[in-house]
Design an enzyme around this catalytic site. Structure first.
Site, mmCIF file in Angstrom:
data_model
loop_
_atom_site.group_PDB
_atom_site.id
_atom_site.type_symbol
_atom_site.label_atom_id
_atom_site.label_comp_id
_atom_site.label_asym_id
_atom_site.label_seq_id
_atom_site.Cartn_x
_atom_site.Cartn_y
_atom_site.Cartn_z
ATOM 1 C CG ASP A 1 -0.342 0.687 -3.026
ATOM 2 O OD1 ASP A 1 -1.161 -0.107 -3.499
ATOM 3 O OD2 ASP A 1 -0.288 0.978 -1.814
ATOM 4 N NE ARG B 1 -2.432 -7.235 6.461
ATOM 5 C CZ ARG B 1 -2.403 -6.129 7.215
ATOM 6 N NH1 ARG B 1 -1.987 -6.182 8.447
ATOM 7 N NH2 ARG B 1 -2.806 -4.975 6.741
ATOM 8 C CD GLU C 1 3.890 1.984 3.058
ATOM 9 O OE1 GLU C 1 3.868 2.772 4.034
ATOM 10 O OE2 GLU C 1 3.142 0.979 2.980
ATOM 11 C CD GLU D 1 -4.940 -5.855 3.852
ATOM 12 O OE1 GLU D 1 -3.823 -6.291 4.148
ATOM 13 O OE2 GLU D 1 -5.170 -4.652 3.611
HETATM 14 C C1 DMJ Z 1 0.978 -3.310 3.859
HETATM 15 O O1 DMJ Z 1 -0.034 -4.199 4.155
HETATM 16 C C2 DMJ Z 1 1.497 -3.510 2.469
HETATM 17 O O2 DMJ Z 1 2.750 -2.904 2.346
HETATM 18 C C3 DMJ Z 1 0.575 -2.985 1.409
HETATM 19 O O3 DMJ Z 1 1.123 -3.098 0.115
HETATM 20 C C4 DMJ Z 1 0.278 -1.533 1.661
HETATM 21 N N1 DMJ Z 1 -0.175 -1.295 3.017
HETATM 22 C C5 DMJ Z 1 0.490 -1.915 4.127
HETATM 23 C C6 DMJ Z 1 1.566 -1.097 4.804
HETATM 24 O O4 DMJ Z 1 1.404 0.241 4.827
#
Ligand code: DMJ
Length: 492
Positions: free
Chosen positions: A260, A132, A394, A128
């Site tokens: 993912d 971020r 997404e 995170e």
């Molecule tokens: C975000 O922090 C990023 O896109 C991450 O890859 C997946 N989860 C969240 C948004 O849903």
């Protein structure tokens, strides 16, 4: 400082769509079409509505939670979910920049320079913090040219470095910035997670490229040395790896939670690196993984195309469950297609279209017009459970890439419908809130505005409704938190 909007795009005026409907842009292969003056005006108005939503979200955070990680939009106070890093500030910077919200950007910049601290005695999520904060700082540097952001990014990376001190160099999940002590959670069996250690490459290579310090790139290249030393037959990887041996430790094959963005970063690292020999391995791994994904995970349920999770071993059938998170896949496929990275066993555009349609159904079949978190399928019937909505981006991301590539106006229309539903159900007096159950006509709000709503959801809406030159995909790659990083000819 660079001109605020000039570096990322060609200015604020009307779009410069010209040429026939079949012409494609030189590099990215995106379609170049004309819209009528009325259509241009309508979409410009809608982009303006999104700017308004960003102002509302930002101003509520500014007033009630300044310096904290997130605003609680119902109780009108702040909370720290990411270790007091001002997550909403750093996540919002480049959206403010792209939307030309200059005063707010400067305000945010001032907080970063004077108050963003990396010396607390507590555990931080490497993933995170990376996507971020490091991503937000680096993209602000790439967009603005302001060296303060790069200095801060390097300071942050320095306290994250001990996360890589394992036997193999595969980083752990959590790191204490003050003590340098790291660990993996017990729920992961003490192992490292694929999506976490595979979602560092863009940021750490960018940091190496901008500072000239190869320590940062060595750390993340090492991760892929280990992955290549432990290959799999179909190019798909377990959820967990033992960071001390490099052995895969099960947990299933997933393109939703926990898997993912590992796959997303394969194609994005190759594109970011300017497709040089040094980044060729990311393309090769991507193409192999896409071939494997198609054969192992893509299935039909009635008319809907589903990307499932393979929880058994190789050859077993996937469970017919798809997280909203997996709706990033169409964008990933289209980015691959724009850049000549496609597997030969399926048509990537067709699959991207089909999966986007499925994600659209998560909204279209919902009484509120908004998706829940995860869906199961039976004969084309969708059951949404859990059905909470935490303002995730997404599907809007998918609409953005699909529109950029195909110029099919339906993706903008679907985006507008979703935006209106967010406005109707999630807007609070001071900001935006998630929903405890989105698959009902009158959903109840929760009390969190996730920072990715400003970093990603609103940015993708804005880009979807704006002309292509607001952010060129030939010049920038968006990290998984939608922070644009400038394409670099990376020679290592
Ligand atoms: C975000 O922090 C990023 O896109 C991450 O890859 C997946 N989860 C969240 C948004 O849903």
């Amino acid at each position: 400082m660079q001109d605020r909007r000039g570096r990322a795009h060609g200015g604020k005026g009307l779009p410069r769509h010209k040429g026939s409907s079949s012409r494609r842009g030189a590099k990215s292969g995106t379609k170049d079409i004309s819209l009528s003056a009325e259509e241009e005006a309508l979409w410009a108005e809608r982009a303006e509505e999104v700017r308004g939503a960003m102002r509302h979200a930002w101003d509520g955070y500014r007033k009630y939670a300044w310096g904290m990680d997130e605003v609680m939009p119902k109780s009108k106070k702040g909370k720290n979910s990411f270790g007091s890093l001002g997550a909403t500030i750093v996540d919002s910077l480049d959206t403010l920049w792209l939307m030309d919200l200059k005063d707010r950007f400067d305000d945010a910049r001032g907080w970063i320079e004077n108050h963003m601290r990396f010396d607390r005695n507590q555990g931080y999520s490497v993933f995170e913090t990376n996507i971020r904060c490091l991503g937000g700082l680096l993209s602000s540097y790439d967009l603005s040219g302001d060296s303060m952001f790069l200095r801060k990014a390097e300071e942050l990376a320095t306290v994250m470095l001990p996360a890589f001190d394992t036997t193999t160099g595969i980083p752990v999940t959590s790191i204490n910035f003050q003590t340098g002590r790291g660990n993996n959670p017990s729920w992961a069996g003490g192992n490292s997670n694929l999506a976490e250690f595979g979602t560092l490459q863009l940021e750490w290579l960018t940091l190496a490229a901008r500072t000239g310090n190869h320590l940062y790139s060595d750390k993340v290249e090492r991760i892929f040395d280990v992955i290549e030393e432990h290959p799999t037959a179909d190019g798909l990887y377990d959820t967990y790896m033992d960071q001390n041996t490099g052995n895969w430790k099960g947990g299933g094959i997933r393109f939703g939670a926990l898997g993912d963005s590992f796959y997303e970063y394969l194609i994005k690292t190759w594109v970011w690196g300017g497709k040089t020999r040094v980044v060729q391995r990311y393309k090769d791994l991507f193409v192999k993984a896409m071939a494997g994904m198609h054969d192992a995970l893509i299935r039909k349920s009635g008319d809907l195309t589903v990307i499932g999770n393979r929880l058994g071993g190789p050859g077993s059938e996937p469970e017919m469950r798809m997280d909203h998170l997996a709706c990033f896949v169409p964008g990933m496929l289209v980015l691959g297609r724009m850049n000549g990275a496609e597997a030969s066993n399926f048509d990537s555009l067709q699959l991207a279209e089909d999966l986007t349609e499925t994600c659209h159904q998560f909204y279209a079949r919902s009484p509120s017009g908004l998706s829940g978190e995860s869906a199961t399928f039976q004969d084309g019937h969708v059951t949404m459970s859990p059905a909470y909505n935490i303002l995730r981006p997404e599907t809007i991301e998918a609409y953005f890439y699909m529109y950029r590539y195909t110029k099919d106006i339906k993706y903008r229309e679907w985006g507008w419908e979703a935006f209106e539903a967010f406005q109707k159900h999630c807007k609070t007096e001071v900001a935006y809130a998630g929903l405890t159950n989105a698959w009902v006509a009158n959903p109840s709000q929760d009390d969190t505005m996730q920072s990715f709503f400003l970093a990603e959801t609103l940015k993708y809406f804005f880009l979807l409704f704006s002309p292509d030159d607001v952010l060129s995909l030939d010049e920038f790659v968006l990290n998984t938190e939608a922070h644009p990083l400038r394409v670099t000819s990376w020679t290592g």
